[in-house]
Design an enzyme around this catalytic site. Sequence first.
Site, short mmCIF file in Angstrom:
data_model
loop_
_atom_site.label_atom_id
_atom_site.label_comp_id
_atom_site.label_asym_id
_atom_site.label_seq_id
_atom_site.Cartn_x
_atom_site.Cartn_y
_atom_site.Cartn_z
N TRP A 280 1.80 -2.57 2.26
CA TRP A 280 1.21 -3.39 3.32
C TRP A 280 2.26 -4.13 4.14
CZ3 TRP A 280 -3.06 -1.89 5.12
CH2 TRP A 280 -4.01 -1.30 4.28
N ASP B 261 0.94 -12.61 4.27
CA ASP B 261 -0.30 -11.85 4.18
C ASP B 261 -0.85 -12.04 2.76
OD1 ASP B 261 -2.27 -9.97 3.85
OD2 ASP B 261 -1.04 -8.23 4.43
N LYS C 206 -11.68 -9.19 -0.38
CA LYS C 206 -11.21 -9.08 -1.77
C LYS C 206 -11.57 -10.35 -2.55
CE LYS C 206 -7.60 -6.40 0.28
NZ LYS C 206 -8.06 -5.04 -0.03
N1 PLP Z 1 -2.78 -6.47 3.68
C1 PLP Z 1 -3.09 -6.31 2.39
C2 PLP Z 1 -2.26 -6.98 1.35
C3 PLP Z 1 -4.17 -5.50 2.02
O1 PLP Z 1 -4.48 -5.35 0.73
C4 PLP Z 1 -4.94 -4.86 3.02
C5 PLP Z 1 -6.10 -4.02 2.69
O2 PLP Z 1 -6.33 -3.61 1.57
C6 PLP Z 1 -4.57 -5.06 4.34
C7 PLP Z 1 -3.49 -5.87 4.64
C8 PLP Z 1 -5.35 -4.43 5.46
O3 PLP Z 1 -6.53 -5.15 5.57
P1 PLP Z 1 -7.70 -4.81 6.57
O4 PLP Z 1 -8.33 -3.55 6.07
O5 PLP Z 1 -8.60 -6.00 6.45
O6 PLP Z 1 -7.14 -4.67 7.93
#
Ligand code: PLP
Length: 359
Positions: free
Chosen positions: A100, A171, A195
Amino acid sequence: QVFNFSSGPAMLPAEVLRRAEQELRNWQGLGTSVMEISHRSKEFIQVAQEAEKDFRDLLKIPSNYKVLFCHGGARAQFAAIPMNLLGSQTTADYVDGGYWAHSAINEAKKYCTPNVIEAKTTVDGLRAITPMSSWVLSDNAAYVHYCPNETIDGVAINEEPDFGDKVAVADLSSTILSTPLDIQRYGVIYAGAQKNIGPAGLTLVVVREDLLGKAKKELPSILDYQVLSDNESMFNTPPTFAWYLSGLVFKWLKEQGGVAELDKRNQAKADLLYGTIDKSDFYRNEVATANRSRMNVPFLLADSALDKVFLEESFAAGLHALKGHRVVGGMRASIYNAMPLEGVQALTDFMLDFERRHG
Ligand code: PLP
């Protein structure tokens, strides 16, 4: 009883779902559901304000931080962060610790030239992250972005940021509200709700006030923190049902004893699961102890030919969504706030039984 180990959208507290179910068709005696009323009605405004207050209480967010209820998931923030924070700078530090963080870097490249700090490493062949003190930050970076919990890799950075006067941006999609947080160490934190908070469709952003108003003029208004803040997150129609349900989750968290209590429960759950994996030769986790995630626990079976039958049997036993992400393979158990200890106990009992029968 089903225990859902999905990485997201993830399990919600049973009590919250029961309440939402009771209220679904006749919310607050209005004879309609909360989904069907205006976001500008006094009833919804109260829900929205209460949710913000409870969220602030849970994370002890001081008044010089704005809380924004946004659309677009964490990925929208991958673009919103540089567009809101770069100002006249042309670079930002981006720590690459996993899938991510790397995705955020790829998005940031559209708006600046990120200084990428490679933090992935191995310790005794296990996935690990270099210590924060070894990250070389650049002088002219507008901020430092990193992801403390990599949902897919199952890797966590457990240190809190201490970057001096640099703006830390984190994040927290897969850890928010699972452990106490010293918000004053951060300029911006953000998290997709699906989550540890509520349903997908809502993203929480907490931004320090002095960082507002620096957005690039071509930034779409819907991503502009100043615009969202000025309009109390109602610049356009917000995801009202997700906001309402997240509010119920915040109340549930408070009733449980708040983030400090959840922190203890999360530790107990992680100890039980990692303990079971470590005691066995049949299962293994490939993350160095210091960087193991308490929220997302990937594990491999000694013989991957058994993966399919493990997934079939665990599903039949009410243990759902254990398939690992394709990037890592094997299994992954996501054990966010809403997963009770009994769920992890049921999983570890199943794992031991499976090992006895197939090991
Ligand atoms: N950042 C992290 C740590 C994630 O676990 C996720 C999705 O699983 C995301 C970003 C992307 O999130 P979204 O699907 O809400 O854009």
